[in-house]
Design a protein around this motif. Structure first.
Motif, short mmCIF file in Angstrom:
data_model
loop_
_atom_site.label_atom_id
_atom_site.label_comp_id
_atom_site.label_asym_id
_atom_site.label_seq_id
_atom_site.Cartn_x
_atom_site.Cartn_y
_atom_site.Cartn_z
N LEU A 147 9.08 -7.25 1.36
CA LEU A 147 10.08 -7.99 1.45
C LEU A 147 11.24 -7.62 0.26
CD1 LEU A 147 8.57 -11.28 2.49
CD2 LEU A 147 9.81 -9.70 3.89
N THR A 150 12.16 -9.47 -3.74
CA THR A 150 11.32 -10.62 -3.87
C THR A 150 10.63 -10.51 -5.39
OG1 THR A 150 9.55 -9.76 -2.49
CG2 THR A 150 10.79 -11.25 -1.46
N ASP A 179 10.59 -15.64 4.88
CA ASP A 179 11.53 -15.03 5.96
C ASP A 179 10.86 -13.50 6.12
OD1 ASP A 179 13.32 -14.24 7.70
OD2 ASP A 179 15.01 -14.29 6.28
N GLU A 180 10.26 -13.34 7.30
CA GLU A 180 9.57 -11.76 7.40
C GLU A 180 10.77 -11.03 8.11
OE1 GLU A 180 5.79 -11.14 8.58
OE2 GLU A 180 5.17 -13.24 8.00
N SER A 181 11.94 -11.53 8.55
CA SER A 181 12.93 -10.98 9.19
C SER A 181 13.33 -9.68 8.46
CB SER A 181 13.93 -11.82 9.93
OG SER A 181 14.72 -12.53 8.76
N ALA A 182 13.22 -9.93 7.21
CA ALA A 182 13.94 -8.91 6.02
C ALA A 182 13.15 -7.67 5.79
CB ALA A 182 14.48 -9.37 4.96
#
Ligand SMILES: O=C(O)CCC(=O)C(=O)O
Length: 284
Positions: A147, A150, A179-182
Motif C-alpha cells: 500500500l 503507508t 483501503d486495499e483499493s490502492a
C-alpha cells in the motif's frame, strides 16, 4: 573500465516517497536457474520436515539459512542486489535476517497485511527488505502487494491471529480497516527483485495457479541501526564496514552440508528467536 551496474529503476527519492521499488533486474537467467535448482534440492532434503509443519512454522526451516548455507549467503551478496540496496542504505550494509517465502501450487499459504517495523525492534528506519524472485511472482500466484506511502504514517495497530495458513510466525495482521483499493501488485519475473520499506503495509494472497512462487526476502540494515532490546543481534557484513558495533558479526558459512532447522542452523535460529522474544518483552 566496467560501467556502473546501478539499476536505473532504483531512485532514492522515489523509494522514500513510495516506500517500495520494483522490478529491479538482479540475476541473469543462468544464475537464477542455478539458485532455483539449489533451492529445490534444499527443499527435497528438508521436505519431509517442512511438510510436517503448518506454513506459520515453516520459518524453522526457511529463516536465517544464509548463516548456515554458503549458496544462500552468496545470493545475499550478489553485486546487482547490493548495488540497488546501496542506493537506499549507503555503502555500509549488513544482512540481519533472511526468509524464504514459498507458495507451491495447491498451498493455501498467504501473508496478511502487516508492517514489519511494528515487531522487529530496529531503529532508526535504515532497514529494507529485498525480495528476490526465483520463479515468476504474479497477482495470480500470490506476489507481494504493497500500500503505497503507508510507511510515512507508521505504527498501525497489529494483532496476532496465529492463522495456520499465514506464513508469518504469529499471523500478524493490521487490526484496523485498510483501503486495499490502492494496493500495488509487485509482479516479478525470475531474476528480478523488489525492495520495500520497514514500515510499509504489505502482504500477499494464496497461489491460485500451477506455477510455484519462490523468493528469498533479505533484510538489509545500515550498521547504524540498533536493536531496541539492547542486544547485539547476529548479522553478516556484506559490503563496506561496520564501525558501530551494534551487531554481533558472524563469519560466512563454509559449505552447504548442514541440515536446516537442526545442528548449526538450529542453534542459530534458537539465538535469533530468543533475541526477538527479548525485544518483544522489552517493548511491552
Ligand atoms: O513473500 C511474501 O508474500 C511476503 C513477504 C513479506 O512479508 C516480507 O518480506 O516482509
Amino acid at each position: 573500465m566496467a560501467g556502473p551496474r546501478l539499476p536505473a529503476e532504483v531512485d532514492r527519492a522515489a523509494f522514500d516517497q513510495a516506500g517500495f521499488a520494483f522490478p529491479i533486474p538482479v540475476l541473469d537467467p543462468e544464475a537464477t536457474d542455478r539458485y532455483l535448482k539449489r533451492y529445490l534440492e534444499f527443499r527435497e532434503r528438508h521436505g519431509p520436515r517442512l511438510q510436517s509443519l503448518p506454513p506459520n512454522q515453516h520459518w524453522q526451516i526457511h529463516s536465517d539459512t544464509h548463516f548456515a548455507f554458503r549458496w544462500i549467503d552468496e545470493l545475499t551478496r550478489e553485486p546487482a542486489v547490493l548495488d540497488a540496496v546501496e542506493r537506499i542504505l549507503g555503502p555500509d550494509i549488513l544482512v540481519w535476517n533472511t526468509a524464504w517465502f514459498v507458495k507451491m501450487p495447491g498451498d493455501k499459504t498467504f501473508v496478511s497485511l502487516h508492517q514489519d517495523g511494528a515487531y522487529w525492534g530496529l531503529e532508526p528506519m535504515e532497514v529494507l527488505t529485498a525480495w528476490v524472485a526465483l520463479t515468476p511472482a504474479t497477482p495470480e500466484n500470490g506476489c507481494m502487494r504493497v500500500l503505497p506511502g503507508t510507511h510515512r504514517r507508521p505504527a498501525l495497530p497489529q494483532s496476532d491471529t496465529f492463522h495456520p495458513d499465514n506464513a508469518l510466525s504469529r499471523g500478524q495482521e493490521i487490526a484496523v480497516p485498510v483501503d486495499e483499493s490502492a494496493a500495488i501488485d509487485m509482479a516479478l519475473a525470475p531474476g528480478q527483485m523488489s525492495m520495500h520499506h520497514l514500515w510499509i503495509v504489505h502482504g500477499s494472497r494464496a497461489n491460485q495457479t500451477s506455477v510455484p512462487r519462490i523468493g528469498l526476502a533479505i533484510r538489509y540494515v545500515s550498521p547504524r541501526v540498533r536493536h531496541s532490546s539492547g542486544n547485539r543481534p547476529w548479522a553478516m557484513l556484506v559490503r563496506g564496514q561496520d564501525t558501530w558495533g551494534h551487531f554481533h558479526l558472524t563469519d560466512r558459512p563454509d559449505g552447504n552440508d548442514g541440515y536446516a532447522g537442526e545442528g548449526f542452523h538450529g542453534d542459530i535460529q534458537r539465538r535469533v528467536h530468543e533475541a526477538i522474544a527479548q525485544a518483544r518483552q522489552a517493548s511491552g
